[in-house]
Scaffold this motif. Structure first.
Motif, PDB file in Angstrom:
ATOM      1  N   ASP A 118     -10.927   1.151   0.567  1.00 55.98           N
ATOM      2  CA  ASP A 118     -10.546   1.803   1.815  1.00 55.98           C
ATOM      3  C   ASP A 118      -9.149   1.351   2.202  1.00 55.98           C
ATOM      4  O   ASP A 118      -8.765   0.196   1.953  1.00 55.98           O
ATOM      5  N   VAL A 119      -8.388   2.263   2.789  1.00 55.95           N
ATOM      6  CA  VAL A 119      -7.022   1.972   3.230  1.00 55.95           C
ATOM      7  C   VAL A 119      -6.882   2.514   4.641  1.00 55.95           C
ATOM      8  O   VAL A 119      -7.001   3.721   4.863  1.00 55.95           O
ATOM      9  N   LYS A 120      -6.629   1.616   5.597  1.00 50.06           N
ATOM     10  CA  LYS A 120      -6.519   2.023   7.000  1.00 50.06           C
ATOM     11  C   LYS A 120      -5.100   1.785   7.492  1.00 50.06           C
ATOM     12  O   LYS A 120      -4.692   0.643   7.729  1.00 50.06           O
ATOM     13  N   PRO A 121      -4.306   2.846   7.674  1.00 51.37           N
ATOM     14  CA  PRO A 121      -2.929   2.688   8.160  1.00 51.37           C
ATOM     15  C   PRO A 121      -2.918   2.230   9.623  1.00 51.37           C
ATOM     16  O   PRO A 121      -3.819   2.536  10.405  1.00 51.37           O
ATOM     17  N   ASP A 160      -0.797   2.130  13.372  1.00 48.41           N
ATOM     18  CA  ASP A 160       0.092   2.992  14.151  1.00 48.41           C
ATOM     19  C   ASP A 160       1.348   2.214  14.497  1.00 48.41           C
ATOM     20  O   ASP A 160       1.318   1.268  15.286  1.00 48.41           O
ATOM     21  N   LEU A 161       2.463   2.614  13.889  1.00 51.35           N
ATOM     22  CA  LEU A 161       3.725   1.903  14.105  1.00 51.35           C
ATOM     23  C   LEU A 161       4.849   2.878  14.428  1.00 51.35           C
ATOM     24  O   LEU A 161       5.977   2.746  13.938  1.00 51.35           O
ATOM     25  N   THR A 162       4.566   3.858  15.243  1.00 53.44           N
ATOM     26  CA  THR A 162       5.546   4.895  15.569  1.00 53.44           C
ATOM     27  C   THR A 162       6.785   4.330  16.254  1.00 53.44           C
ATOM     28  O   THR A 162       7.871   4.897  16.153  1.00 53.44           O
ATOM     29  N   ALA A 163       6.646   3.202  16.932  1.00 54.45           N
ATOM     30  CA  ALA A 163       7.770   2.638  17.684  1.00 54.45           C
ATOM     31  C   ALA A 163       8.880   2.117  16.778  1.00 54.45           C
ATOM     32  O   ALA A 163       9.991   1.849  17.256  1.00 54.45           O
ATOM     33  N   PHE A 164       8.617   1.993  15.486  1.00 58.02           N
ATOM     34  CA  PHE A 164       9.612   1.423  14.587  1.00 58.02           C
ATOM     35  C   PHE A 164      10.369   2.476  13.775  1.00 58.02           C
ATOM     36  O   PHE A 164      11.089   2.132  12.843  1.00 58.02           O
ATOM     37  N   ASP A 165      10.197   3.745  14.104  1.00 59.65           N
ATOM     38  CA  ASP A 165      10.981   4.823  13.470  1.00 59.65           C
ATOM     39  C   ASP A 165      10.928   4.775  11.952  1.00 59.65           C
ATOM     40  O   ASP A 165      11.920   5.035  11.270  1.00 59.65           O
ATOM     41  N   GLY A 166       9.772   4.419  11.406  1.00 60.18           N
ATOM     42  CA  GLY A 166       9.589   4.442   9.958  1.00 60.18           C
ATOM     43  C   GLY A 166      10.008   3.185   9.237  1.00 60.18           C
ATOM     44  O   GLY A 166       9.762   3.062   8.032  1.00 60.18           O
ATOM     45  N   ARG A 167      10.621   2.234   9.933  1.00 58.21           N
ATOM     46  CA  ARG A 167      11.098   1.028   9.261  1.00 58.21           C
ATOM     47  C   ARG A 167       9.981   0.020   8.975  1.00 58.21           C
ATOM     48  O   ARG A 167      10.163  -0.884   8.153  1.00 58.21           O
ATOM     49  N   VAL A 168       8.855   0.144   9.654  1.00 63.44           N
ATOM     50  CA  VAL A 168       7.718  -0.754   9.422  1.00 63.44           C
ATOM     51  C   VAL A 168       6.487   0.102   9.146  1.00 63.44           C
ATOM     52  O   VAL A 168       6.195   1.035   9.898  1.00 63.44           O
ATOM     53  N   THR A 169       5.793  -0.203   8.066  1.00 65.56           N
ATOM     54  CA  THR A 169       4.566   0.489   7.706  1.00 65.56           C
ATOM     55  C   THR A 169       3.524  -0.560   7.345  1.00 65.56           C
ATOM     56  O   THR A 169       3.835  -1.525   6.642  1.00 65.56           O
ATOM     57  N   ALA A 170       2.311  -0.386   7.834  1.00 65.37           N
ATOM     58  CA  ALA A 170       1.266  -1.386   7.588  1.00 65.37           C
ATOM     59  C   ALA A 170      -0.065  -0.698   7.342  1.00 65.37           C
ATOM     60  O   ALA A 170      -0.314   0.405   7.835  1.00 65.37           O
ATOM     61  N   ALA A 171      -0.912  -1.364   6.581  1.00 66.47           N
ATOM     62  CA  ALA A 171      -2.256  -0.854   6.316  1.00 66.47           C
ATOM     63  C   ALA A 171      -3.174  -2.010   5.990  1.00 66.47           C
ATOM     64  O   ALA A 171      -2.753  -3.043   5.457  1.00 66.47           O
ATOM     65  N   THR A 172      -4.456  -1.840   6.323  1.00 66.19           N
ATOM     66  CA  THR A 172      -5.487  -2.800   5.943  1.00 66.19           C
ATOM     67  C   THR A 172      -6.155  -2.297   4.677  1.00 66.19           C
ATOM     68  O   THR A 172      -6.640  -1.161   4.625  1.00 66.19           O
ATOM     69  N   LEU A 173      -6.160  -3.130   3.642  1.00 67.67           N
ATOM     70  CA  LEU A 173      -6.710  -2.773   2.341  1.00 67.67           C
ATOM     71  C   LEU A 173      -8.053  -3.456   2.160  1.00 67.67           C
ATOM     72  O   LEU A 173      -8.166  -4.680   2.329  1.00 67.67           O
ATOM     73  N   SER A 174      -9.061  -2.688   1.796  1.00 64.42           N
ATOM     74  CA  SER A 174     -10.403  -3.234   1.638  1.00 64.42           C
ATOM     75  C   SER A 174     -10.857  -3.162   0.183  1.00 64.42           C
ATOM     76  O   SER A 174     -10.651  -2.145  -0.495  1.00 64.42           O
ATOM     77  N   SER A 175     -11.454  -4.249  -0.277  1.00 68.59           N
ATOM     78  CA  SER A 175     -12.045  -4.296  -1.610  1.00 68.59           C
ATOM     79  C   SER A 175     -13.224  -5.258  -1.550  1.00 68.59           C
ATOM     80  O   SER A 175     -13.552  -5.788  -0.485  1.00 68.59           O
ATOM     81  N   LYS A 176     -13.846  -5.519  -2.680  1.00 72.61           N
ATOM     82  CA  LYS A 176     -14.958  -6.468  -2.706  1.00 72.61           C
ATOM     83  C   LYS A 176     -14.505  -7.882  -2.352  1.00 72.61           C
ATOM     84  O   LYS A 176     -15.325  -8.732  -2.005  1.00 72.61           O
ATOM     85  N   ALA A 177     -13.184  -8.130  -2.436  1.00 74.64           N
ATOM     86  CA  ALA A 177     -12.645  -9.442  -2.075  1.00 74.64           C
ATOM     87  C   ALA A 177     -12.404  -9.553  -0.577  1.00 74.64           C
ATOM     88  O   ALA A 177     -11.946 -10.594  -0.101  1.00 74.64           O
ATOM     89  N   GLY A 178     -12.707  -8.496   0.169  1.00 72.36           N
ATOM     90  CA  GLY A 178     -12.498  -8.506   1.613  1.00 72.36           C
ATOM     91  C   GLY A 178     -11.315  -7.648   2.024  1.00 72.36           C
ATOM     92  O   GLY A 178     -10.866  -6.783   1.276  1.00 72.36           O
TER      93      GLY A 178
END
Length: 269
Positions: free
Chosen positions: A103-106, A108-126
């Motif tokens: 699973d990949v959950k982005p 919300d970082l609209t305030a950074f005009d595209g310069r910052v992007t983040a997501a939570t990555l899920s696997s069996k390791a957590g």
């Protein structure tokens, strides 16, 4: 051109993804791709795929034909891309491309005009949070300094309130470490404070952790000198950092004007 048509033209049909690497390791590659042309985008995609990384942090992407081609080519090889909101109208932006996660959950970082992007990555390791940053370029003027200081302050504030315990931060930060060799007089106190602020979050400079005496630089210029601008920071909770190196081929092979930084983290903790 719509994203659907773009994907069709560029053959963005995902191939089967091997999820086994994500269960045990986060292999990160961060690279400034310098707003690629279509031709350079294809070469970049081929090289990026060849690294075997399951997490890519791509900075200085442009919403041009070349930028779209790079995104589509990575999707065609099984990567899931995380793009900032409004990237189609951004001057430049940071994107993530990840492979094999359940699973990949982005974020919300609209305030950074595209310069910052983040997501939570899920696997069996957590779960691990991946944060990509493209810092403002040092224009060596007071205006540039003020712009960088504002961005750096907002970025650290967001991270203090939103960074997960298991976090990996990387990209072209356009800043250098205190004590950088050679000394670079055009960087200012707030640049070093930004670097120290990332350390104070509890994240380690991956390259310095593995190579305390390393002398690599990720960008060079005859006028402005050799600079280590591209970084990966890893929190201890993210896992055991097993390696971190710079690969200079993207720069020496004229794929872009930056070297790539690659880190491997054993996430089975």
């Amino acid at each position: 051109m719509s994203d659907a048509i773009q994907d069709l033209l560029f053959g963005a049909f995902s191939q089967p993804v091997d999820d086994t690497l994500a269960h045990r390791q986060l292999a990160v590659c961060a690279l400034n791709v310098q707003g690629p042309s279509v031709n350079r985008a294809e070469r970049l995609a081929e090289w990026l795929t060849s690294t075997g990384s399951n997490a890519l942090i791509l900075t200085e992407l442009h919403p041009s034909d070349g930028g779209r081609r790079l995104i589509a080519s990575l999707r065609a090889t099984g990567y899931e891309t995380v793009l900032p909101s409004g990237w189609q109208n951004a001057k430049h932006f940071c994107a993530l491309a990840v492979k094999g996660f359940a699973d990949v959950k982005p974020a919300d970082l609209t305030a950074f005009d595209g310069r910052v992007t983040a997501a939570t990555l899920s696997s069996k390791a957590g779960e691990i949070q991946l944060v990509g940053i493209y810092g403002p370029t040092n224009g060596m003027t007071d205006l540039s300094s003020a712009s960088r200081a504002d961005f750096q302050g907002r970025c650290l504030a967001w991270l203090r309130h939103n960074a997960a315990k298991r976090v990996v931060i990387g990209g072209d930060l356009n800043t250098i470490e205190p004590g950088h060799q050679p000394p670079l007089p055009h960087f200012r106190d707030h640049d070093y404070a930004f670097y120290r602020g990332l350390i104070e979050l509890g994240a380690n400079d991956a390259y310095r952790a593995v190579q305390p005496d390393g002398e690599d630089h990720s960008w060079t210029n005859p006028l402005h000198g050799a600079q280590r601008l591209d970084h990966i920071f890893v929190s201890p909770a993210a896992g055991h950092l097993t390696s971190c190196t710079y690969d200079h081929y993207p720069r020496t092979g004229v794929l872009t004007d930056h070297s790539a930084i690659l880190a491997s983290i054993d996430t089975c903790i």
